[in-house]
Design an enzyme around this catalytic site. Structure first.
Site, short mmCIF file in Angstrom:
data_model
loop_
_atom_site.label_atom_id
_atom_site.label_comp_id
_atom_site.label_asym_id
_atom_site.label_seq_id
_atom_site.Cartn_x
_atom_site.Cartn_y
_atom_site.Cartn_z
N SER A 1 27.15 -22.11 80.23
CA SER A 1 26.63 -20.84 79.77
C SER A 1 27.11 -19.72 80.70
O SER A 1 28.31 -19.55 80.87
CB SER A 1 25.10 -20.89 79.67
OG SER A 1 24.60 -19.81 78.91
N GLU B 1 25.30 -24.98 68.96
CA GLU B 1 24.91 -24.16 70.12
C GLU B 1 23.60 -23.40 69.90
O GLU B 1 22.75 -23.34 70.77
CB GLU B 1 26.01 -23.17 70.47
CG GLU B 1 27.23 -23.81 71.12
CD GLU B 1 27.04 -24.06 72.61
OE1 GLU B 1 25.97 -23.75 73.14
OE2 GLU B 1 27.99 -24.56 73.24
N HIS C 1 22.59 -25.61 72.63
CA HIS C 1 23.04 -25.01 73.88
C HIS C 1 22.33 -25.64 75.07
O HIS C 1 21.11 -25.84 75.07
CB HIS C 1 22.73 -23.50 73.84
CG HIS C 1 23.34 -22.72 74.95
ND1 HIS C 1 24.70 -22.58 75.09
CD2 HIS C 1 22.78 -22.02 75.96
CE1 HIS C 1 24.95 -21.81 76.14
NE2 HIS C 1 23.80 -21.47 76.70
#
Length: 513
Positions: free
Chosen positions: A223, A340, A423
């Site tokens: 990220s 995600e 994610h």
């Protein structure tokens, strides 16, 4: 056939956990860095050193300045406990929440090593490969003390693992004309990135004390950490500090505001809290007021710039720098997860998607290319998947070894509720820290973690993720634009993109002209 059986679970675990020709780790491991001696602890045969200052506390007059050298100490320092988190607002339920106290005194590193002490005598002695983790959290959250980032099991694969905490939020990314004048031509604004660079310099100077090889440093992150890897690869100030990079779910098409725009937001913040227009007045603002309510759900858009294209640390967008061939010419792994944004609740997903795709304008042709999968995929593809492929395409075209992946493994206990891997769900597989999750992992889950952490550690060791016994991971090239799909039931090579992603790439590349 289950994932565990198809991969050879028992053999994989045995091979991954074997550490050859290493001395037994003492119960109270010790190491000496440039600022003094450290006393750590032992966890499952790995020496652990926590809370090591890699820079001076950025407090008082050092707030919003480039990191300064850490202060020396005389007696051996207790390195058994994590240090402070940088000030932030944690989102309830975030699995990365550390529980550590928060303070602006937060520039500390943590090290996990199977081989404490210097690697040996003589000029030819080489240490273990080093993996430096950059935590994520949208540059507003994160901690080196987060349970998913525990480095014990990754270190058992024969690498030295390092992570660190860096300034985030408005304390880490803030520009103001008074600070720009004070910098007098030196970098300003991206204090958190300067911390990252300082941490990497600290690793280069000190990692041999933990048995690591300063010439074999791999940076990896997810990220905002993945974005940091990309930014560091693109930054002239980080040149030579690492030889390999792994960017997970780090985007790559985003553009940070320029310094002038960031300064406008800095002025607005100062006025909103009644501060003056001088540096001393800014540094007198209480920490909690500087922190504000910035978090994953609130970025105080009017008074917080986030990362800045400052002209020195960040000179342009990552995409543009890679396209120009000006990024670090190193082996590179890049990828994203299969779903995600699957973590978004249904009421938020529609509005979020609308905002993300708005810059594309008319998406009718894109809808046709995607077909029925458009609504489910487009937002995640826009932010994470397509940018990762774009960076891979550019990096490979510049003659650099490049590997692409798509992580789609979902824990057995979660398969009824998840369409794919959301994610950050890959992190516990990279670190093999599934025991930090609930419910307890299955044998197949553990095999998936062993596979992923082996790919990552083998890449750090040899600049190539392939190892004996693991499914072959082919390079991404112009002639063979492929990706390793790490999924349920199989791990195999597939085309990196499909019709939808190809159409999206053409549309976004056209926007740059």
């Amino acid at each position: 056939m289950s994932f565990a059986r198809s991969y050879g679970f028992a053999a994989l675990i045995a091979s991954c956990l074997a550490i050859s020709a290493q001395a037994q780790t003492p119960a109270t491991p010790a190491a000496t860095v440039e600022t003094g001696a450290l006393q750590g602890l032992t966890a499952d045969g790995i020496a652990v050193f926590r809370g090591i200052p890699y820079a001076a506390p950025p407090v008082g007059d050092l707030r919003w300045r480039a990191p300064r050298p850490a202060v020396r100490w005389s007696a051996p320092r207790d390195a058994t406990k994590f240090a402070n988190d940088c000030p932030q607002t944690w989102m309830p339920g975030d699995a990365a929440t550390s529980g550590q106290p928060m303070s602006e005194d937060c520039l500390y590193a943590n090290v996990w090593t199977p081989k404490p002490g210097k690697p040996g005598a003589g000029k030819k002695a080489r240490g273990l490969p080093v993996m430096v983790w950059v935590h994520g959290g949208a540059f507003v959250n994160g901690s080196g003390a987060s349970p998913p980032y525990d480095g014990v099991r990754l270190a058992k694969r024969g690498v030295v693992v390092v992570n660190f905490t860096y300034r985030i939020g408005r304390l880490g990314f803030f520009a103001h004309p008074a600070l720009t004048r004070e910098a007098n031509g030196a970098p300003t604004g991206n204090w958190g990135l300067l911390d990252q660079i300082a941490a990497l310099n600290w690793v280069k100077r000190n990692i041999a004390a933990f048995g690591g090889d300063p010439a074999q440093v791999t940076i990896f992150g997810e990220s905002a950490g993945g974005q940091s890897v990309n930014r560091l690869m693109a930054s002239p100030l980080a040149h030579g500090l690492f030889v390999r990079g792994i960017a997970s779910s780090g985007g790559g098409r985003d553009k940070w505001p320029d310094l002038a725009t960031a300064e406008v937001k800095g002025i607005a913040f100062a006025k909103s809290v009644g501060a003056g227009d001088d540096a001393a007045s800014l540094r007198a603002i209480p920490t909690d007021i500087v922190r504000g309510k910035i978090g994953l759900l609130n970025n105080e858009e009017a008074t917080y710039s986030g990362g800045i294209t400052d002209g020195q640390i960040v000179t342009d967008s990552v995409d543009a720098i890679f396209a120009a061939g000006k990024e670090a010419r190193i082996p590179y792994i890049v990828g994203a997860n299969s779903d995600e944004l699957g973590f978004l609740p249904a009421p938020f997903k529609g509005p979020a998607t609308a905002g993300i795709i708005k810059p594309l304008g008319d998406v009718s042709a894109l809808r046709t290319a995607y077909g029925a999968s458009f609504d489910d995929r487009i937002a995640g593809d826009m932010v994470f998947v397509e940018p990762s492929i774009a960076l891979a395409r550019r990096h490979a075209a510049n003659g650099n070894p490049t590997w692409v992946y798509r992580f789609g493994y979902v824990a057995e206990a979660k398969r009824a509720e998840l369409k794919g891997a959301p994610h950050a769900s890959d992190i516990n597989y990279v670190f093999d820290t599934l025991d930090a999750l609930k419910p307890a992992p299955s044998a197949a889950d553990r095999a998936a973690a062993a596979l992923v952490s082996t790919y990552w550690s083998d890449f750090a060791r040899a600049g190539d993720p392939n190892s004996k016994g693991a499914p072959r991971w082919d390079r991404y090239t112009a002639k063979a634009p492929v990706a390793l799909h790490i999924g349920i039931g199989e791990t195999a090579m597939h085309p990196a993109a499909d019709a939808g992603l190809d159409a999206l790439a053409k549309l976004r590349d056209g926007e740059k002209k």
